[in-house]
Design an enzyme around this catalytic site. Structure first.
Site, short mmCIF file in Angstrom:
data_model
loop_
_atom_site.label_atom_id
_atom_site.label_comp_id
_atom_site.label_asym_id
_atom_site.label_seq_id
_atom_site.Cartn_x
_atom_site.Cartn_y
_atom_site.Cartn_z
N ASP A 1 -12.24 -18.41 -2.27
CA ASP A 1 -12.93 -17.82 -1.10
C ASP A 1 -12.93 -16.30 -1.28
O ASP A 1 -12.55 -15.55 -0.39
CB ASP A 1 -12.19 -18.21 0.19
CG ASP A 1 -12.99 -17.84 1.45
OD1 ASP A 1 -14.18 -17.50 1.32
OD2 ASP A 1 -12.41 -17.88 2.55
N TRP B 1 4.15 -7.41 4.27
CA TRP B 1 3.08 -6.51 4.68
C TRP B 1 2.59 -5.67 3.51
O TRP B 1 3.40 -5.13 2.73
CB TRP B 1 3.55 -5.59 5.80
CG TRP B 1 2.55 -4.56 6.22
CD1 TRP B 1 2.50 -3.25 5.81
CD2 TRP B 1 1.45 -4.73 7.11
NE1 TRP B 1 1.44 -2.61 6.40
CE2 TRP B 1 0.77 -3.50 7.22
CE3 TRP B 1 0.98 -5.82 7.85
CZ2 TRP B 1 -0.34 -3.32 8.02
CZ3 TRP B 1 -0.14 -5.65 8.65
CH2 TRP B 1 -0.78 -4.42 8.72
N ILE B 2 1.28 -5.56 3.36
CA ILE B 2 0.66 -4.69 2.36
C ILE B 2 -0.04 -3.57 3.12
O ILE B 2 -0.96 -3.83 3.91
CB ILE B 2 -0.35 -5.45 1.48
CG1 ILE B 2 0.30 -6.70 0.85
CG2 ILE B 2 -0.92 -4.52 0.41
CD1 ILE B 2 1.48 -6.42 -0.03
#
Length: 285
Positions: free
Chosen positions: A192, A90-91
């Site tokens: 992307d 998780w960031i």
């Protein structure tokens, strides 16, 4: 504190740690994202797919690991990759600032300097939910024409998202790519890189997510950031150029490399993206 039993059970199977709590994360139209707190206090993100898509999950995990191997940019650590889900470190989200945007520019310059051989990749991938062909080609003009512009132009036309005149304009540009884009060595790309795939953490540092990596022309990543808007874009670009100067006329070529994401969006969402692609293409005729 909540705990989604099915999500928690799957995370515990993959990570070998007890789940304390889970909470849904908004955003994304391909997978269901859940923030998970483990018993050791650490946080992870699970992106679940139903039905399972081994090829899709594997492509994203492969791209993140390839970016991490470059040592140039920050990406979330891949903790597990299975057909039904991808689990990442998780960031904690935060806000960008001018200084960290400049560091992103330098990091992208380093990424694009990563040694690669040929344009393309050894496996096909995905752009959003669409397949993305990556079979190598000898030149960027050939690769960009037959692996990027023409497949998504066809998909957009089949959807009715671009009219015959607009499609003809794009096809005419395809025929002129060799003279419009200067030759450069292939660069390792995120692939992307729109604003939504740049995650700013609590210190303002940029992390890249949801890659579609391949070897291409470095102006593609920069053109996509400009198309969809990045905070402090000018500061980022200036820092990039200070690190690795771009070829003369790159700003005038941004539209050429924005044709790809515009056609992808036309193929996926319809709307005005096809008309925008046609307008951009007309500039180069």
């Amino acid at each position: 504190m909540t705990r989604q039993p099915a999500v928690a059970r799957r995370a515990e199977q993959l990570l070998g740690a007890a789940v304390v709590s889970t909470s849904p994360v908004a955003g994304g139209d391909i997978s269901t994202a859940t923030k998970i707190r483990l018993s050791d206090g650490s946080l992870v993100l699970m992106k679940a797919l139903s039905p399972p898509r081994d090829d899709f999950v594997a492509a994203e995990a492969r791209g993140l690991r390839r970016l991490e191997e470059s040592g140039a940019v920050k990406v979330p650590e891949v903790l597990a990759a299975e057909p039904d889900c991808l689990v990442l470190r998780w960031i904690e989200p935060g806000r960008p600032n001018a200084e960290t945007a400049e560091e992103l520019g330098r990091a992208l310059a380093r990424l694009h300097s990563t040694p690669v051989s040929g344009f393309g990749a050894d496996r096909d991938g995905f752009i959003g939910r669409l397949p993305m062909p990556n079979k190598p080609a000898d030149t960027w003009a050939e690769f960009y024409a037959v692996r990027r512009l023409l497949p998504y132009l066809r998909a957009a036309r089949d959807r009715g998202a671009i009219d015959a005149a607009g499609a003809e304009s794009v096809e005419q540009v395809v025929g002129r790519l060799t003279s419009l884009i200067p030759e450069e060595p292939p660069a390792l790309l995120h692939g992307d890189l729109w604003n939504g795939n740049v995650l700013w953490d609590r210190t303002g540092d940029a992390w890249l997510i949801d890659p579609a990596t391949y070897a291409g022309h470095r102006e593609v990543d920069l053109a996509m950031l400009a198309l969809f808007g990045l905070p402090h874009l000018e500061r980022m670009t200036s820092a990039y150029e200070d690190t690795t100067p771009l070829a003369e006329g790159w700003e005038d070529r941004q539209g050429l490399h924005q044709l790809f994401p515009l056609l992808v969006h036309a193929a996926m969402f319809g709307g005005s993206y096809g008309a925008r692609a046609a307008t951009v293409a007309a500039r180069y005729l």
